[in-house]
Motif scaffolding. Structure first.
Motif, PDB file in Angstrom:
ATOM      1  N   UNK A  77     -36.362  71.008 -54.973  1.00 26.26           N
ATOM      2  CA  UNK A  77     -37.188  72.127 -54.517  1.00 26.26           C
ATOM      3  C   UNK A  77     -36.386  73.175 -53.765  1.00 26.26           C
ATOM      4  N   UNK A  78     -35.203  72.797 -53.268  1.00 27.07           N
ATOM      5  CA  UNK A  78     -34.352  73.768 -52.575  1.00 27.07           C
ATOM      6  C   UNK A  78     -33.710  74.748 -53.560  1.00 27.07           C
ATOM      7  N   UNK A  79     -33.777  74.431 -54.822  1.00 28.27           N
ATOM      8  CA  UNK A  79     -33.220  75.300 -55.873  1.00 28.27           C
ATOM      9  C   UNK A  79     -34.346  75.690 -56.830  1.00 28.27           C
ATOM     10  N   UNK A  80     -35.273  76.557 -56.401  1.00 29.13           N
ATOM     11  CA  UNK A  80     -36.447  76.857 -57.233  1.00 29.13           C
ATOM     12  C   UNK A  80     -36.121  77.504 -58.571  1.00 29.13           C
ATOM     13  N   UNK A  81     -34.952  78.098 -58.709  1.00 26.82           N
ATOM     14  CA  UNK A  81     -34.594  78.729 -59.976  1.00 26.82           C
ATOM     15  C   UNK A  81     -33.795  77.806 -60.885  1.00 26.82           C
ATOM     16  N   UNK A  82     -33.690  76.540 -60.500  1.00 23.08           N
ATOM     17  CA  UNK A  82     -32.957  75.577 -61.323  1.00 23.08           C
ATOM     18  C   UNK A  82     -33.706  75.264 -62.605  1.00 23.08           C
ATOM     19  N   UNK A  98     -46.044  61.243 -50.315  1.00 16.34           N
ATOM     20  CA  UNK A  98     -46.128  62.386 -49.397  1.00 16.34           C
ATOM     21  C   UNK A  98     -45.400  63.599 -49.971  1.00 16.34           C
ATOM     22  N   UNK A  99     -44.300  63.365 -50.705  1.00 15.51           N
ATOM     23  CA  UNK A  99     -43.605  64.471 -51.373  1.00 15.51           C
ATOM     24  C   UNK A  99     -44.530  65.129 -52.393  1.00 15.51           C
ATOM     25  N   UNK A 100     -45.269  64.305 -53.099  1.00 17.73           N
ATOM     26  CA  UNK A 100     -46.210  64.822 -54.099  1.00 17.73           C
ATOM     27  C   UNK A 100     -47.304  65.626 -53.405  1.00 17.73           C
ATOM     28  N   UNK A 101     -47.882  65.058 -52.363  1.00 18.31           N
ATOM     29  CA  UNK A 101     -48.965  65.721 -51.629  1.00 18.31           C
ATOM     30  C   UNK A 101     -48.497  67.060 -51.057  1.00 18.31           C
ATOM     31  N   UNK A 102     -47.271  67.082 -50.518  1.00 19.24           N
ATOM     32  CA  UNK A 102     -46.739  68.324 -49.946  1.00 19.24           C
ATOM     33  C   UNK A 102     -46.481  69.385 -51.008  1.00 19.24           C
ATOM     34  N   UNK A 103     -46.448  68.975 -52.264  1.00 19.78           N
ATOM     35  CA  UNK A 103     -46.115  69.906 -53.352  1.00 19.78           C
ATOM     36  C   UNK A 103     -47.159  69.846 -54.462  1.00 19.78           C
ATOM     37  N   UNK A 104     -48.408  69.835 -54.075  1.00 14.75           N
ATOM     38  CA  UNK A 104     -49.478  69.742 -55.076  1.00 14.75           C
ATOM     39  C   UNK A 104     -49.535  70.957 -56.002  1.00 14.75           C
ATOM     40  N   UNK A 105     -48.895  72.046 -55.618  1.00 18.13           N
ATOM     41  CA  UNK A 105     -48.880  73.226 -56.490  1.00 18.13           C
ATOM     42  C   UNK A 105     -48.034  72.988 -57.744  1.00 18.13           C
ATOM     43  N   UNK A 106     -47.156  71.980 -57.699  1.00 16.18           N
ATOM     44  CA  UNK A 106     -46.368  71.631 -58.888  1.00 16.18           C
ATOM     45  C   UNK A 106     -47.283  70.933 -59.890  1.00 16.18           C
ATOM     46  N   UNK A 107     -46.973  71.067 -61.134  1.00 16.70           N
ATOM     47  CA  UNK A 107     -47.775  70.416 -62.183  1.00 16.70           C
ATOM     48  C   UNK A 107     -47.220  69.021 -62.425  1.00 16.70           C
ATOM     49  N   UNK A 108     -47.636  68.079 -61.583  1.00 16.78           N
ATOM     50  CA  UNK A 108     -47.143  66.711 -61.684  1.00 16.78           C
ATOM     51  C   UNK A 108     -47.650  66.049 -62.942  1.00 16.78           C
TER      52      UNK A 108
END
Length: 156
Positions: A77-82, A98-108
């Motif tokens: 996530x530190x490299x969003x353009x990767x 918790x990583x998933x919850x913190x990043x729910x905007x991602x299409x898991x």
């Protein structure tokens, strides 16, 4: 030149600014032109994401980097353009729920995420409404036989 205390603080400040590299990373840095296979080195546990990131001109293999146990979701996530493929990452990278919850905007990809060892049965039960793949959960090394036996009505 420096009083003793000031000299020690100065040395300490220099030390914390230094990069800490593994022996392999130091060797690579010293003899980069020796025909290293960076595709194979990309998932080597002695190579850190910090090293990969600071030497991004080398021919690293993005898919092998995902297999590197040192690479975390925070690194990705530190490299969003990767060139990250979150579907592929779900069961490959070290993460917690918790990583998933913190990043729910991602299409898991919940099917692949169900295989991730960072996901526990407690996590699944805490968010039962997600599209968990029960067959994959039964293959997840963090889900124990006791978890399966405690809930025999699930479609394991």
């Amino acid at each position: 030149m420096f009083p003793k205390l000031e000299k020690n603080i100065f040395i300490f400040l220099i030390f914390i600014k230094m990069e800490i590299y593994s022996d392999l990373e130091i060797l690579l840095t010293k003899i980069l032109n020796k025909g290293w296979n960076f595709k194979n080195l990309s998932n080597n546990p002695n190579i850190s994401f910090k090293y990969i990131n600071s030497h991004d001109n080398l021919n690293w293999d993005i898919w092998q980097i995902f297999q590197n146990p040192n690479v975390t979701i925070d690194d990705i996530l530190s490299k969003p353009n990767g060139q990250w493929n979150i579907d592929f990452l779900c069961d490959k990278i070290k993460l917690t729920y918790m990583d998933v919850i913190r990043n729910l905007s991602k299409k898991w990809n919940w099917t692949n995420l169900s295989l991730n060892p960072g996901i526990t049965y407690k996590d699944v039960l805490s968010d039962i409404g997600k599209d968990w793949n029960w067959k994959n959960l039964s293959k997840n090394p963090s889900i124990t036989i006791n978890d399966v036996l405690s809930d025999p009505n699930k479609p394991w």
